[in-house]
Scaffold this motif. Sequence first.
Motif, PDB file in Angstrom:
ATOM      1  N   LEU A  40       0.823  -1.209   0.000  1.00 26.20           N
ATOM      2  CA  LEU A  40       0.000   0.000   0.000  1.00 26.20           C
ATOM      3  C   LEU A  40       0.857   1.260   0.000  1.00 26.20           C
ATOM      4  O   LEU A  40       0.570   2.227  -0.726  1.00 26.20           O
ATOM      5  CB  LEU A  40      -0.932   0.010   1.212  1.00 26.20           C
ATOM      6  N   LEU A  41       1.899   1.270   0.804  1.00 28.25           N
ATOM      7  CA  LEU A  41       2.769   2.435   0.848  1.00 28.25           C
ATOM      8  C   LEU A  41       3.494   2.648  -0.479  1.00 28.25           C
ATOM      9  O   LEU A  41       3.595   3.776  -0.973  1.00 28.25           O
ATOM     10  CB  LEU A  41       3.792   2.292   1.979  1.00 28.25           C
ATOM     11  N   ARG A  42       3.981   1.560  -1.056  1.00 26.79           N
ATOM     12  CA  ARG A  42       4.678   1.697  -2.346  1.00 26.79           C
ATOM     13  C   ARG A  42       3.733   2.182  -3.442  1.00 26.79           C
ATOM     14  O   ARG A  42       4.108   2.996  -4.286  1.00 26.79           O
ATOM     15  CB  ARG A  42       5.327   0.374  -2.732  1.00 26.79           C
ATOM     16  N   TRP A  43       2.497   1.695  -3.431  1.00 27.86           N
ATOM     17  CA  TRP A  43       1.514   2.144  -4.417  1.00 27.86           C
ATOM     18  C   TRP A  43       1.201   3.629  -4.198  1.00 27.86           C
ATOM     19  O   TRP A  43       1.064   4.390  -5.153  1.00 27.86           O
ATOM     20  CB  TRP A  43       0.259   1.296  -4.348  1.00 27.86           C
ATOM     21  N   GLY A  44       1.112   4.044  -2.950  1.00 23.10           N
ATOM     22  CA  GLY A  44       0.898   5.459  -2.652  1.00 23.10           C
ATOM     23  C   GLY A  44       2.057   6.315  -3.157  1.00 23.10           C
ATOM     24  O   GLY A  44       1.853   7.400  -3.705  1.00 23.10           O
TER      25      GLY A  44
END
Length: 142
Positions: A40-44
Amino acid sequence: MYAKIAKWITWVLLLISVVIMVWGASVGFEANDGMAVDALLRWGYVLLIAAVALVIVLGIVLGALNNPKSLIKIGLGLVVVVVVATIAYAAASGSPLVGYIGEQPDHSTLKFTDTLLNLTYLLGGCAIAAIIVGEIIRSVRK
């Protein structure tokens, strides 16, 4: 034509975001060593970097096509952003975490997080000041 393409891109990005979020919720955010949170953080990060890059690139391209003199304003804006970020970085202490029991992050990570906190404080203060000054100006003009 461009509106349809933008609409489809928005829907695809939203679908990818929802899929990642549902996957994280179904496997558990703490399972697999927090792999869902990392995803999720990488996608953000990907979305944020893509948005900033598109705003800068499209601003420069459209500005150059419509009004070449607007490139000076864009360049000045970028210089101001770089100066503010440099000041926030210079003001960041990068001191070790107080009361943290685990392994301390390295100095560069601490410096980076302090820089982001300084930027958040500065921009939040500027936003509040702009609201107050805007209301004062509006009330004086009436």
